[in-house]
Scaffold this active site. Sequence first.
Site, PDB file in Angstrom:
ATOM      1  N   LYS A 135      -0.704   4.472  -7.944  1.00  0.00           N
ATOM      2  CA  LYS A 135      -0.587   5.859  -8.407  1.00  0.00           C
ATOM      3  C   LYS A 135       0.709   6.068  -9.205  1.00  0.00           C
ATOM      4  O   LYS A 135       0.699   6.692 -10.271  1.00  0.00           O
ATOM      5  CB  LYS A 135      -0.632   6.834  -7.218  1.00  0.00           C
ATOM      6  CG  LYS A 135      -0.035   8.146  -7.664  1.00  0.00           C
ATOM      7  CD  LYS A 135      -0.265   9.381  -6.945  1.00  0.00           C
ATOM      8  CE  LYS A 135       0.525  10.454  -7.713  1.00  0.00           C
ATOM      9  NZ  LYS A 135       0.396  11.763  -7.206  1.00  0.00           N
ATOM     10  N   GLY A 170     -10.759  -2.838   3.426  1.00  0.00           N
ATOM     11  CA  GLY A 170     -11.334  -1.724   4.188  1.00  0.00           C
ATOM     12  C   GLY A 170     -10.816  -1.631   5.615  1.00  0.00           C
ATOM     13  O   GLY A 170     -11.222  -0.752   6.379  1.00  0.00           O
ATOM     14  N   LYS A 224       1.748   2.264  -4.986  1.00  0.00           N
ATOM     15  CA  LYS A 224       2.299   1.712  -6.241  1.00  0.00           C
ATOM     16  C   LYS A 224       1.375   2.016  -7.417  1.00  0.00           C
ATOM     17  O   LYS A 224       1.834   2.364  -8.504  1.00  0.00           O
ATOM     18  CB  LYS A 224       2.490   0.186  -6.105  1.00  0.00           C
ATOM     19  CG  LYS A 224       3.486  -0.205  -5.020  1.00  0.00           C
ATOM     20  CD  LYS A 224       3.596  -1.711  -4.877  1.00  0.00           C
ATOM     21  CE  LYS A 224       2.359  -2.378  -4.343  1.00  0.00           C
ATOM     22  NZ  LYS A 224       1.999  -2.026  -2.958  1.00  0.00           N
ATOM     23  N   ASP A 251       0.810  -1.226   0.000  1.00  0.00           N
ATOM     24  CA  ASP A 251       0.000   0.000   0.000  1.00  0.00           C
ATOM     25  C   ASP A 251       0.841   1.273   0.000  1.00  0.00           C
ATOM     26  O   ASP A 251       0.431   2.305   0.546  1.00  0.00           O
ATOM     27  CB  ASP A 251      -0.966   0.017   1.212  1.00  0.00           C
ATOM     28  CG  ASP A 251      -1.908  -1.161   1.200  1.00  0.00           C
ATOM     29  OD1 ASP A 251      -2.230  -1.636   0.094  1.00  0.00           O
ATOM     30  OD2 ASP A 251      -2.309  -1.603   2.295  1.00  0.00           O
ATOM     31  N   GLY A 286      -4.621  -4.219  -3.807  1.00  0.00           N
ATOM     32  CA  GLY A 286      -5.599  -3.165  -4.087  1.00  0.00           C
ATOM     33  C   GLY A 286      -4.819  -1.926  -4.450  1.00  0.00           C
ATOM     34  O   GLY A 286      -4.187  -1.319  -3.590  1.00  0.00           O
ATOM     35  N   HIS A 287      -4.791  -1.600  -5.735  1.00  0.00           N
ATOM     36  CA  HIS A 287      -3.987  -0.467  -6.214  1.00  0.00           C
ATOM     37  C   HIS A 287      -4.920   0.667  -6.640  1.00  0.00           C
ATOM     38  O   HIS A 287      -5.710   0.500  -7.567  1.00  0.00           O
ATOM     39  CB  HIS A 287      -3.083  -0.907  -7.376  1.00  0.00           C
ATOM     40  CG  HIS A 287      -2.059  -1.924  -6.960  1.00  0.00           C
ATOM     41  ND1 HIS A 287      -1.162  -2.496  -7.828  1.00  0.00           N
ATOM     42  CD2 HIS A 287      -1.790  -2.472  -5.746  1.00  0.00           C
ATOM     43  CE1 HIS A 287      -0.387  -3.338  -7.170  1.00  0.00           C
ATOM     44  NE2 HIS A 287      -0.751  -3.350  -5.907  1.00  0.00           N
ATOM     45  N   GLN A 321       1.952  -5.916  -3.241  1.00  0.00           N
ATOM     46  CA  GLN A 321       2.390  -6.032  -1.844  1.00  0.00           C
ATOM     47  C   GLN A 321       3.692  -5.232  -1.646  1.00  0.00           C
ATOM     48  O   GLN A 321       3.908  -4.264  -2.362  1.00  0.00           O
ATOM     49  CB  GLN A 321       2.547  -7.501  -1.419  1.00  0.00           C
ATOM     50  CG  GLN A 321       1.220  -8.255  -1.299  1.00  0.00           C
ATOM     51  CD  GLN A 321       0.691  -8.802  -2.599  1.00  0.00           C
ATOM     52  OE1 GLN A 321       1.415  -9.462  -3.327  1.00  0.00           O
ATOM     53  NE2 GLN A 321      -0.562  -8.545  -2.906  1.00  0.00           N
ATOM     54  N   THR A 339      -8.441  -3.079  -0.309  1.00  0.00           N
ATOM     55  CA  THR A 339      -9.036  -4.378  -0.626  1.00  0.00           C
ATOM     56  C   THR A 339     -10.034  -4.799   0.447  1.00  0.00           C
ATOM     57  O   THR A 339     -11.134  -5.230   0.154  1.00  0.00           O
ATOM     58  CB  THR A 339      -7.932  -5.447  -0.794  1.00  0.00           C
ATOM     59  OG1 THR A 339      -7.145  -5.075  -1.918  1.00  0.00           O
ATOM     60  CG2 THR A 339      -8.498  -6.838  -1.045  1.00  0.00           C
TER      61      THR A 339
END
Length: 422
Positions: free
Chosen positions: A18, A300, A16, A13, A40-41, A223, A298
């Site tokens: 962005k 929350g 990556k 997180d 989750g990107h 990751q 991913t």
Amino acid sequence: MPNTILVGAQWGDEGKGKIIDVLTEGADIVVRTQGGNNAGHTVYVGKKKYVLHLIPSGMLRKGKICVIGNGVVIDPIGLLSEINGLKDLGVKINGRLMVSETAHVVLPYHRELDAQREILKGKNKIGTTKRGIGPAYGDKAARTGLRMVDLMNPERFEVLLRMRIKENNEILRALGAKGLSFKKVHETYRAAADALRPYVENTVVLLHEAHRLGASILFEGAQGTYLDIDHGTYPFVTSSNTTSGGACTGSGMPPNRMDRVVGVMKAYTTRVGEGPLPTEDAQISDMLHGMGREFGATTGRARRCGWFDAVATRNATMVNGIDELAVTNLDGLDQLDKIKVCGGYRCGGKVLDYVPNDIEAFSSCEPIYMEFPGWRVSTEKARTWKQLPLNARKYLKAVAEMACAELSIVSVGPAREQTIQL
Ligand code: GDP
Ligand code: IMO
Ligand code: MG
């Protein structure tokens, strides 16, 4: 632009998605090489927010080719819903997405086993995303996995799935869970196979051909370094190689075709899930959560937050071969009077300047902090290095120096334009 591997230098997180979106402007192809929909990107295009789990973040730049490489584990249902979700938002996917035929498939028993094993671990749980990632990579290593090429072959898929469900149902029932219905799973996955068929191909050949023709390829890590199965805080890790080597094995592009490694890190540290985080700190956690930031893309879940850890990042530079650093979320520190940075650990009566491999030792490490003065103004509108406050520039320079890499990008907000390229 040369072939570039982009990795997370911390616990995931880092931003990556962005940075990939920014770098995609100068690339032809973006490739995911490991992980699955545990990732989750987040990418903003204008005011529109997209969260990508399996599809490379390059998909949001028109005309770019995106590849899901052999090292990724693919949940076909998740992938389809992502494809359809993007199509609904007006993103053109057809002809731009290629999926490796040798990528392994995540099946419902993987997700169920992931959840059951977490329950069994009790307070020692890993805090996984429950996407079935560990069990799917486990099957890959045990040579009991199904690959996309198997999913595409109806007869073979039926035989293999029947066998695998029989065995996994025994395990699930022994764990006190319900077994799965072969018929239901078979039907759902057969339908998904047909919908995914147009995307599945030999991506190794495709990438080499594109490389030969001079394409510039961006490898999108998922990751982060400390979630790496070999170099992370084992067992509180994911089940793939998140470090730069994973880009080679997960795509079939050899190391001597890679030109540079970009490491992405936040200006502070976050982690979601269990496991050591030496610089975790209530002050910075409360501040960031109070600003509505640092909730997982991913699951929350609220991310654990802490100060920047120079020891861990220096080690990440070493194992990934990071040439350039992209520092994100600088604006998260805008309100602080003083900013701490961990420059060493106190551990078992010794001072360490490296990350101990023993998880208990790492968990007991006390950070040794140095302090930097804050800048107390918003950096969100800065678009050049000179527009950043002097104290912010000093902080960034010090952090990059301690991480032993060259600072090349500073991000001061989630939007594309909130990016300073040095
Ligand atoms: P990834 O998994 O590494 O792609 O990162 P995530 O998308 O899970 O989490 C990063 C979060 O930080 C997302 O919400 C991004 O929109 C956000 N983000 C990225 N860079 C910046 C930045 O410089 N400033 C702010 N405020 N948010 C950022
Ligand atoms: P991106 O790509 C942050 C964490 C989970 C858990 C551990 C194992 O968005 O940076 P898993 O489901 O992989 O077996 O969970 O890894 N984790 C992540 N943390 N960002 C991610 O991806 C992550 N993917 C997995 O929270 O601690
Ligand atoms: Mg993420």
